[in-house]
Design a protein around this motif. Structure first.
Motif, PDB file in Angstrom:
ATOM      1  N   GLY A 148       0.793  -1.233   0.000  1.00  0.00           N
ATOM      2  CA  GLY A 148       0.000   0.000   0.000  1.00  0.00           C
ATOM      3  C   GLY A 148       0.811   1.262   0.000  1.00  0.00           C
ATOM      4  O   GLY A 148       0.262   2.362   0.114  1.00  0.00           O
ATOM      5  N   ASP A 234      -3.170   5.896  -5.435  1.00  0.00           N
ATOM      6  CA  ASP A 234      -4.342   5.032  -5.278  1.00  0.00           C
ATOM      7  C   ASP A 234      -5.589   5.890  -5.098  1.00  0.00           C
ATOM      8  O   ASP A 234      -5.547   6.954  -4.473  1.00  0.00           O
ATOM      9  CB  ASP A 234      -4.147   4.133  -4.054  1.00  0.00           C
ATOM     10  N   LYS A 235      -6.719   5.463  -5.642  1.00  0.00           N
ATOM     11  CA  LYS A 235      -7.952   6.239  -5.576  1.00  0.00           C
ATOM     12  C   LYS A 235      -8.389   6.500  -4.134  1.00  0.00           C
ATOM     13  O   LYS A 235      -8.798   7.608  -3.788  1.00  0.00           O
ATOM     14  CB  LYS A 235      -9.070   5.530  -6.335  1.00  0.00           C
ATOM     15  N   SER A 237      -6.610   6.653  -1.361  1.00  0.00           N
ATOM     16  CA  SER A 237      -5.757   7.626  -0.691  1.00  0.00           C
ATOM     17  C   SER A 237      -6.026   9.042  -1.191  1.00  0.00           C
ATOM     18  O   SER A 237      -5.974  10.004  -0.421  1.00  0.00           O
ATOM     19  CB  SER A 237      -4.277   7.273  -0.885  1.00  0.00           C
TER      20      SER A 237
END
Length: 281
Positions: A148, A234-235, A237
């Motif tokens: 992540g 990332d979308k 975040s």
């Protein structure tokens, strides 16, 4: 001496055993002609780069070794707090050791830094954070993506409001500690006891991480959140990203106001001075 005169002398405030630096000009273009200004910006860039590299690498290492121990949440908190201690110690004499746009914003509101310096510090911090997170991805791309990327987001089942409150309170603790640790009044009164300012600042970061890692992964530093979000991209975040700017800036503003106008009694001193002048007239 009359009784009234004696009372006035007895009631007079004691002379200060410390001196507050004068407020920094709101805009000081002369800074652009000084090498020390650019040196400070470079120091903020490098410090934030190192901060992101070590801390994001720690987060990734924990995620990869979670099944067999690893540093754990406590180790991550120590990594963040320890790096802040080290980097503030190394850069305090050059740039002030901000390494965080929220800290810079709070000090700007308290007239400790000028607007141009605050803006350039924030830009340098964000660029350093991007480069630091980019180095981690470059060296450990597969682990970085699987883990992540250390990007901040509000964890389930917490609401966005809870995440925002955690960021506000956490940043308040940090910036409040920065003001207290660097207060010239404290330095004068505690001159007989060695007070190392980076130590309480780093410890504040450590404690806040212990409390808020389960909620938001702990931002309290917009550059840290921004650098990780840019590199991981990332979308989720990005959807939550506003929290990691709004929360820290609100927390920093509250901490600056609390320290300057409550603990240092700036508002009451001004009010008392007004009353004294009114009584003379």
């Amino acid at each position: 001496m009359s009784k009234e005169g004696a009372l006035e002398v007895e009631g007079a405030p004691p002379p200060k055993d410390y001196s507050d630096p004068p407020p920094t000009p709101f805009i000081d273009f002369n800074e652009f002609s000084l090498w020390s200004f650019y040196r400070a910006c470079i120091a903020e860039f490098v410090a934030t780069l190192l901060f992101l590299y070590i801390t994001i690498a720690t987060v990734i290492g924990y995620a990869q070794s979670a099944s067999c121990g690893g540093v754990g949440v406590l180790g991550i908190a120590w990594a963040f707090g320890g790096m802040i201690f080290i980097l503030v110690y190394c850069t305090a004499g050059i740039s002030g050791g901000h390494i965080n746009p929220a800290v810079t914003f709070g000090l700007f509101l308290a007239r400790k830094v000028s607007l141009p310096r605050a803006l350039f510090y924030m830009i340098a911090q964000c660029l350093g954070a991007i480069c630091g997170a980019g180095l981690v991805k470059g060296f450990q791309k597969s682990f970085y993506v699987q883990s992540g990327g250390g990007a901040n987001s509000v964890a389930s089942p917490y609401s966005l409001g809870t995440g925002l409150a955690a960021e506000i309170i956490g940043t308040f603790v940090l910036v409040y500690t920065v003001f207290s640790a660097t207060d010239p009044k404290r330095n004068a009164r505690d001159s007989h006891v060695p007070v190392l300012a980076p130590l309480p600042i780093g410890f504040a970061v450590f404690m806040v991480h212990l409390a808020t890692i389960p909620i938001t992964g702990t931002g309290i530093n917009p550059a840290r959140s921004f650098g990780a979000a840019v590199i991981f991209n990332d979308k989720k975040s990005w959807d939550d990203h506003w929290i990691f700017w709004v929360g820290p800036f609100i927390g920093a503003a509250i901490a600056a106001a609390y320290h300057q106008y409550v603990l240092r009694a700036g508002a009451w001193k001004a009010f008392g001075s007004f009353r004294s002048q009114a009584s003379i007239v």
